[in-house]
Design an enzyme around this catalytic site. Structure first.
Site, mmCIF file in Angstrom:
data_model
loop_
_atom_site.group_PDB
_atom_site.id
_atom_site.type_symbol
_atom_site.label_atom_id
_atom_site.label_comp_id
_atom_site.label_asym_id
_atom_site.label_seq_id
_atom_site.Cartn_x
_atom_site.Cartn_y
_atom_site.Cartn_z
ATOM 1 N N ARG B 11 51.062 62.245 5.226
ATOM 2 C CA ARG B 11 50.268 63.205 4.464
ATOM 3 C C ARG B 11 49.404 62.957 3.320
ATOM 4 N NH1 ARG B 11 53.332 64.195 8.348
ATOM 5 N NH2 ARG B 11 54.340 66.306 8.519
ATOM 6 N N LEU B 107 61.439 45.559 -25.862
ATOM 7 C CA LEU B 107 60.617 44.576 -25.554
ATOM 8 C C LEU B 107 60.190 44.170 -26.675
ATOM 9 C CD1 LEU B 107 58.704 46.023 -22.320
ATOM 10 C CD2 LEU B 107 60.357 44.112 -22.329
ATOM 11 N N CYS B 184 61.106 65.975 -29.900
ATOM 12 C CA CYS B 184 61.648 67.151 -29.410
ATOM 13 C C CYS B 184 62.850 67.374 -29.850
ATOM 14 C CB CYS B 184 61.527 66.713 -27.711
ATOM 15 S SG CYS B 184 60.034 66.405 -26.884
ATOM 16 N N CYS B 244 39.206 48.735 -29.960
ATOM 17 C CA CYS B 244 38.179 48.394 -28.592
ATOM 18 C C CYS B 244 36.731 48.280 -29.195
ATOM 19 C CB CYS B 244 38.381 49.673 -27.920
ATOM 20 S SG CYS B 244 37.641 51.278 -28.433
HETATM 21 ZN ZN LIG Z 1 39.349 52.449 -29.689
#
Ligand SMILES: [Zn+2]
Lengths: 77, 254
Positions: B11, B107, B184, B244
């Site tokens: 599908r 981790l 929550c 970034c």
């Molecule tokens: Zn950024």
């Protein structure tokens, strides 16, 4: 003309309305718009702001006819 | 792809946007999912069902009674079990051909970097800023696409970050010194809201694996369940972002 303000999710619930139409006179930033619409109520910490659906900061420039949206931050999962 | 797979995924293969080639990409793919709670449960189940070949699932919490209202990979009999182990059982029952690696410990930075680098796509299904920022840094360090989802109360947010495209990162949206965690447990959450956002994460991860990222780049989607509204916000890269900024876009053929 005017500036439209929209509140999303929890902000809409807390304020009890989905938005405000403000006279653009004297409003230069999203922070100005929030202050005009909500008087002394301080903006909740880490609130996200968009102007015309573009990510913005509280001191971005807004113009007559712009739409400002306020979104609560979400981190849960 | 053998006859069994061709039939099982027929599908999806039928779709022009997937086809046999796309399905083979999914079968060859490795996804890392951080968090096996409300978001990670449906995300992992859809990815396993859709035929992603290898899932690495990470969570060091144990299943509690109050998780079961929304964390659908776990069942009542799993209470007290590590979530990673409980979810692995569910996923293996769902699709025995999907290779599941369960990580039921926290981790450290080095292990996280290793897992992120090995993955074709990472899903952030965690519930706290510290993990979100760490995962974002690792994803941009290794150039791995990151699907970041969040949900609480009756609202959710999702964005896919594509380090190779010169787009924004998680820290372009949320400054790294953010405080004031919400949970929550304190705020509450309506069960299907995490289902909606977790399923959307699986969907965006599949789009990444299929190379259909045009609709994902530089977009933050926000969901308001009470108003039944989605909003889309265009997010540019923050040129002052410590994670970034200055990264160049990487394109095939350049
Ligand atoms: Zn950024």
């Amino acid at each position: 003309m005017s500036i439209s303000v929209r509140y999303f999710a929890r902000l809409r619930e807390q304020l009890g309305r989905s938005g405000d139409e403000l006279d653009a006179e004297g409003i230069r930033t999203p922070a100005d718009a929030w202050a005009r619409a909500n008087g002394g109520d301080t903006l909740p910490a880490n609130t996200l702001v968009a102007v015309n659906q573009d990510y913005a900061s509280l001191d971005s420039t807004v113009r007559d006819g712009d739409e400002i949206a306020f979104f609560p931050p979400v981190t849960g999962g | 792809m053998d006859q069994h797979d061709a039939n099982r995924y027929s599908r999806q293969i039928r779709l022009p946007s997937v086809g046999e080639h796309g399905q083979q990409s999914l079968l060859d793919a490795r996804c890392l999912i951080i968090g096996m709670g409300g978001l990670g449960s449906p995300a992992a189940m859809y990815l396993a069902a859709a035929g992603v070949g290898q899932l690495v699932i990470s969570d060091f919490d144990r299943v509690e009674d109050s998780n079961l209202q929304r964390q659908i990979a776990h069942r009542s009999v799993d209470i007290g079990e590590p979530k990673a182990i409980s979810a692995k059982r569910t996923l293996e029952a769902l699709n025995p051909r999907c290779r599941i690696t369960a990580i039921d410990w926290q981790l450290d930075d080095e292990e996280l970097a290793d897992q992120v680098a090995k993955a074709d796509v990472v899903l952030d299904c965690s519930d706290n800023f510290a993990t979100r920022f760490a995962l974002n840094r690792q994803a941009f360090q290794s150039g791995t696409p990151l699907v970041s989802g969040a949900a609480i109360r009756t609202e959710g947010q999702i964005a896919t970050f594509l380090p190779q495209d010169g787009g924004p990162c998680y820290q372009c949206i949320y400054p790294g010194d953010l405080e004031g965690e919400e949970s929550c447990a304190l705020e509450g959450v309506l069960a299907p809201v995490v289902g909606v956002m977790g399923s959307m994460q699986a969907l965006q991860a599949l789009l990444v694996l299929l190379g259909r990222t045009a609709g994902l780049a530089g977009r933050l989607l926000l969901f308001d369940a009470l108003a039944m509204e989605w909003q889309s916000v265009r997010v540019p890269r923050d040129e002052a972002c410590p994670v970034c900024a200055g990264r160049k876009a990487v394109h095939d053929g350049d």
